[in-house]
Structures are given as C-alpha cells and as structure tokens.
Scaffold this motif. Structure first.
Motif, short mmCIF file in Angstrom:
data_model
loop_
_atom_site.label_atom_id
_atom_site.label_comp_id
_atom_site.label_asym_id
_atom_site.label_seq_id
_atom_site.Cartn_x
_atom_site.Cartn_y
_atom_site.Cartn_z
N LEU A 1 0.82 -1.21 0.00
CA LEU A 1 0.00 0.00 0.00
C LEU A 1 0.85 1.26 0.00
CD1 LEU A 1 -2.95 -0.97 2.39
CD2 LEU A 1 -2.82 -1.15 -0.11
N LEU A 2 2.03 1.21 0.61
CA LEU A 2 2.91 2.37 0.60
C LEU A 2 3.43 2.63 -0.82
CD1 LEU A 2 4.95 2.02 3.90
CD2 LEU A 2 2.72 3.09 3.53
N ALA A 3 3.75 1.56 -1.54
CA ALA A 3 4.19 1.72 -2.93
C ALA A 3 3.05 2.28 -3.78
CB ALA A 3 4.67 0.39 -3.50
N MET A 4 1.83 1.89 -3.46
CA MET A 4 0.68 2.41 -4.20
C MET A 4 0.48 3.89 -3.93
SD MET A 4 -1.93 -0.85 -3.89
CE MET A 4 -3.13 -0.19 -5.05
N VAL A 5 0.66 4.31 -2.68
CA VAL A 5 0.57 5.74 -2.37
C VAL A 5 1.68 6.50 -3.09
CG1 VAL A 5 0.71 7.50 -0.55
CG2 VAL A 5 -0.61 5.43 -0.16
N ALA A 6 2.88 5.90 -3.15
CA ALA A 6 3.99 6.55 -3.87
C ALA A 6 3.62 6.72 -5.34
CB ALA A 6 5.28 5.74 -3.71
N ALA A 7 2.98 5.73 -5.94
CA ALA A 7 2.55 5.84 -7.34
C ALA A 7 1.50 6.93 -7.50
CB ALA A 7 2.02 4.50 -7.84
N ALA A 8 0.53 6.94 -6.61
CA ALA A 8 -0.56 7.93 -6.70
C ALA A 8 -0.03 9.35 -6.53
CB ALA A 8 -1.63 7.63 -5.65
N THR A 9 0.84 9.56 -5.55
CA THR A 9 1.35 10.92 -5.33
C THR A 9 2.27 11.34 -6.47
OG1 THR A 9 3.10 10.06 -3.88
CG2 THR A 9 1.09 10.88 -2.81
N ALA A 10 2.98 10.39 -7.06
CA ALA A 10 3.83 10.72 -8.22
C ALA A 10 2.95 11.18 -9.39
CB ALA A 10 4.69 9.53 -8.62
N LEU B 1 0.05 12.62 -9.16
CA LEU B 1 -0.47 13.95 -8.81
C LEU B 1 0.61 15.02 -8.93
CD1 LEU B 1 -2.75 12.87 -5.87
CD2 LEU B 1 -3.48 13.69 -8.13
N ALA B 2 1.88 14.60 -8.80
CA ALA B 2 3.00 15.54 -8.96
C ALA B 2 3.46 15.60 -10.42
CB ALA B 2 4.16 15.12 -8.06
N ASP B 3 2.72 14.98 -11.32
CA ASP B 3 3.05 14.95 -12.76
C ASP B 3 4.39 14.30 -13.05
OD1 ASP B 3 0.66 16.11 -13.68
OD2 ASP B 3 1.42 18.12 -13.22
N ASP B 4 4.71 13.24 -12.30
CA ASP B 4 5.95 12.50 -12.52
C ASP B 4 5.59 11.09 -12.97
OD1 ASP B 4 8.39 11.21 -12.49
OD2 ASP B 4 9.01 12.05 -10.54
N ALA B 5 5.32 10.94 -14.26
CA ALA B 5 4.87 9.66 -14.81
C ALA B 5 5.94 8.58 -14.68
CB ALA B 5 4.48 9.83 -16.27
N VAL B 6 7.19 8.95 -14.76
CA VAL B 6 8.27 7.96 -14.64
C VAL B 6 8.27 7.34 -13.24
CG1 VAL B 6 10.78 7.65 -14.67
CG2 VAL B 6 9.67 9.04 -16.43
N ALA B 7 8.19 8.18 -12.22
CA ALA B 7 8.15 7.68 -10.84
C ALA B 7 6.87 6.88 -10.60
CB ALA B 7 8.27 8.82 -9.84
N ALA B 8 5.76 7.35 -11.14
CA ALA B 8 4.50 6.62 -10.97
C ALA B 8 4.59 5.22 -11.56
CB ALA B 8 3.35 7.40 -11.60
N THR B 9 5.18 5.11 -12.74
CA THR B 9 5.35 3.79 -13.38
C THR B 9 6.25 2.91 -12.54
OG1 THR B 9 4.99 4.73 -15.57
CG2 THR B 9 6.16 2.62 -15.47
N HIS B 10 7.33 3.49 -12.02
CA HIS B 10 8.24 2.73 -11.16
C HIS B 10 7.50 2.16 -9.95
CE1 HIS B 10 11.60 1.61 -8.61
NE2 HIS B 10 11.08 2.39 -7.67
N TRP B 11 6.75 3.02 -9.24
CA TRP B 11 6.09 2.58 -8.02
C TRP B 11 4.93 1.63 -8.31
CZ3 TRP B 11 8.79 2.27 -4.05
CH2 TRP B 11 9.79 3.20 -3.79
N ARG B 12 4.28 1.78 -9.45
CA ARG B 12 3.25 0.82 -9.83
C ARG B 12 3.89 -0.55 -10.06
NH1 ARG B 12 1.78 -1.79 -13.86
NH2 ARG B 12 -0.30 -2.49 -14.31
N THR B 13 5.03 -0.56 -10.74
CA THR B 13 5.75 -1.82 -10.97
C THR B 13 6.17 -2.44 -9.65
OG1 THR B 13 6.54 -1.02 -13.11
CG2 THR B 13 7.78 -2.84 -12.10
N VAL B 14 6.69 -1.63 -8.74
CA VAL B 14 7.10 -2.14 -7.43
C VAL B 14 5.90 -2.74 -6.70
CG1 VAL B 14 7.94 -1.43 -5.14
CG2 VAL B 14 9.10 -0.61 -7.21
N ALA B 15 4.77 -2.04 -6.71
CA ALA B 15 3.58 -2.53 -6.01
C ALA B 15 3.12 -3.87 -6.59
CB ALA B 15 2.46 -1.50 -6.10
#
Length: 173
Positions: free
Chosen positions: A111-120, A122-136
């Motif tokens: 769930l923490l990785a999912m929050v990291a993806a969601a906040t990324a 919202l911060a317009d950081d698609a690269v980080a969002a993809t990373h954290w989605r993959t991690v989750a």
C-alpha cells in the motif's frame, strides 16, 4: 490494563481499523498521557488525525514520533502519512518525495508503494508513478484500487483523490 500505554494505543488502533476512528482518540490520548515518550502512541494518534485530514496535528505527531524513534519499524508508514498531509495541502512534489521515501524504507509494504505511485501521478511525474506501480505489482500481483480500499479509510476527499490517481497510474479497479 488501563494504565499501560501500549494497551491504550492498541485499543485506539483497534477503533481505527474497525471503522470507528473517533472512538479511538480517547485511547490514543491516554496512551500519550501515560507515556509522553511513547513514539507509537504519537504516531497512532497522528495516523487517526491524517484520516480526519487534520494536517497540522498530523505533522506535529509524526515529527514527535520520528524524533523519539528515528529508527522506528513504522518509519515507512510515518513518512507516507506525512506525505499525505502535504498532498492535502496541495504540495504534490513534497507529497511524492515523502511517499517515495516511505515506500523505500518499508520494502514489503504494497500500500505504501501504491501511495507513492498515486502521489507521483499527482506531482506529474509519470516515470516515478510507473516505477512505483511496478514495485507494487511485484510486491503483490493483485495490486488494485479495490485492494487499496481495504486499507485505511481517509477523508472522502483524500480517498477520492488517491483512488483517481491510482487509476491514472494504471492500477485496475
């Protein structure tokens, strides 16, 4: 034992997890009154406050908990919840940074990785969002918005924002 800070914190967290968080505050307050240096008591109360979107109180409680226990096993959730206070305040980059730190500190917490993806997102950081989605998904292949809904219930506004961001990050419903 009504005089045991741990028992009082456990009762407070029980109310949070069973859907009656407001009933938990008296227990969490008592936990801290009994032991002002009990980091988990401060974090648990801050956890309840983030659910209520009381961002200033949440920050103070988490800052106190981190100060009391800088190597705490709950550091990952503490940082993510600190990030959620930034999200509520509209500081998306700060929220994403704290959520990412929290997800790194707790390498098995989906769930923490999912929050990291969601906040990324919202911060317009698609690269980080993809990373954290993959991690989750690596941590838990069934990672989805419905799985996230099984976790803590935040304010309706914060929940709606996180759920929409999770969908934008590529998590299935």
């Amino acid at each position: 034992d009504p005089l045991d800070p741990y028992a009082n914190a456990a009762m407070g967290r029980l109310h949070i997890l069973t859907g009656s968080p407001d009933d938990g505050m008296v227990w969490l307050d008592r936990s801290i009154e009994l032991s002002p240096n009990y980091a988990k008591g401060h974090y648990s109360r801050a956890f309840l406050q983030v659910i209520r979107s009381q961002t200033i109180a949440t920050r103070a409680g988490i800052d106190m908990a981190i100060g009391l226990s800088p190597l705490d096993p709950l550091m990952g959730p503490m940082l993510v919840h600190l990030g959620l206070t930034q999200l509520v305040g509209g500081r998306y980059a700060e929220a994403a940074g704290l959520a990412a730190r929290g997800a790194r500190v707790a390498p098995n917490h989906t769930l923490l990785a999912m929050v990291a993806a969601a906040t990324a997102i919202l911060a317009d950081d698609a690269v980080a969002a993809t990373h954290w989605r993959t991690v989750a998904v690596e941590r838990r292949p069934d990672a989805s918005v419905s799985l996230f809904r099984q976790g803590p219930q935040y304010s309706p506004e914060l929940d709606a924002s996180l759920h929409a961001a999770l969908r934008r990050a590529g998590f299935p419903e």
